[in-house]
Design an enzyme around this catalytic site. Structure first.
Site, PDB file in Angstrom:
ATOM      1  N   ASP A   1       0.807  -1.220   0.000  1.00 49.17           N
ATOM      2  CA  ASP A   1       0.000   0.000   0.000  1.00 49.17           C
ATOM      3  C   ASP A   1       0.844   1.276   0.000  1.00 49.17           C
ATOM      4  O   ASP A   1       0.322   2.352  -0.252  1.00 49.17           O
ATOM      5  CB  ASP A   1      -0.924  -0.014   1.225  1.00 49.17           C
TER       6      ASP A   1
ATOM      7  N   SER B   1      -6.852   6.527  -0.560  1.00 48.17           N
ATOM      8  CA  SER B   1      -7.157   5.191  -1.059  1.00 48.17           C
ATOM      9  C   SER B   1      -8.661   4.961  -0.957  1.00 48.17           C
ATOM     10  O   SER B   1      -9.264   5.171   0.089  1.00 48.17           O
ATOM     11  CB  SER B   1      -6.407   4.148  -0.236  1.00 48.17           C
TER      12      SER B   1
ATOM     13  N   GLN C   1      -5.536  -1.415  -6.422  1.00 45.30           N
ATOM     14  CA  GLN C   1      -5.944  -0.294  -5.576  1.00 45.30           C
ATOM     15  C   GLN C   1      -6.547   0.798  -6.450  1.00 45.30           C
ATOM     16  O   GLN C   1      -6.043   1.093  -7.533  1.00 45.30           O
ATOM     17  CB  GLN C   1      -4.748   0.258  -4.814  1.00 45.30           C
TER      18      GLN C   1
END
Length: 93
Positions: free
Chosen positions: A9, A33, A83
């Site tokens: 991430d 995000s 993502q």
């Protein structure tokens, strides 16, 4: 797995920024995000060499999609990551 999940991430949305010629250290760029998913395909050790390939196949309307693949040294794919992020560039005053 936890270390690789965390690391997945950290830089994935950078691929979206690079495609637009932007960087997080610019004061006008902010992001968040929207979602992050990860799939594990096989065993690996986080303390051994891993290659993390990242790409951004789509970005528009302040949203960007990024994909990543994590490979072991022997070339075996051990994880896939996707993502979606919101990226805003402030208008100059």
């Amino acid at each position: 797995m936890c270390a690789v999940t965390y690391a997945s991430d950290l830089t994935l949305l950078d691929a979206v920024l690079l495609g637009s010629g932007l960087a997080w250290d610019e004061h006008s760029v902010t992001g968040a995000s929207l979602d992050h998913a990860m799939w594990f395909h096989g065993p690996f050790r986080a303390d051994e060499w891993l290659l993390y390939l990242q790409e951004s196949p789509a970005a528009s309307g302040a949203r960007g999609l990024a994909r990543g693949q994590v490979f072991r040294r022997d070339g075996r794919l051990v994880a896939s990551v996707v993502q979606e992020g919101l990226i805003r560039v402030a208008s100059p005053e």
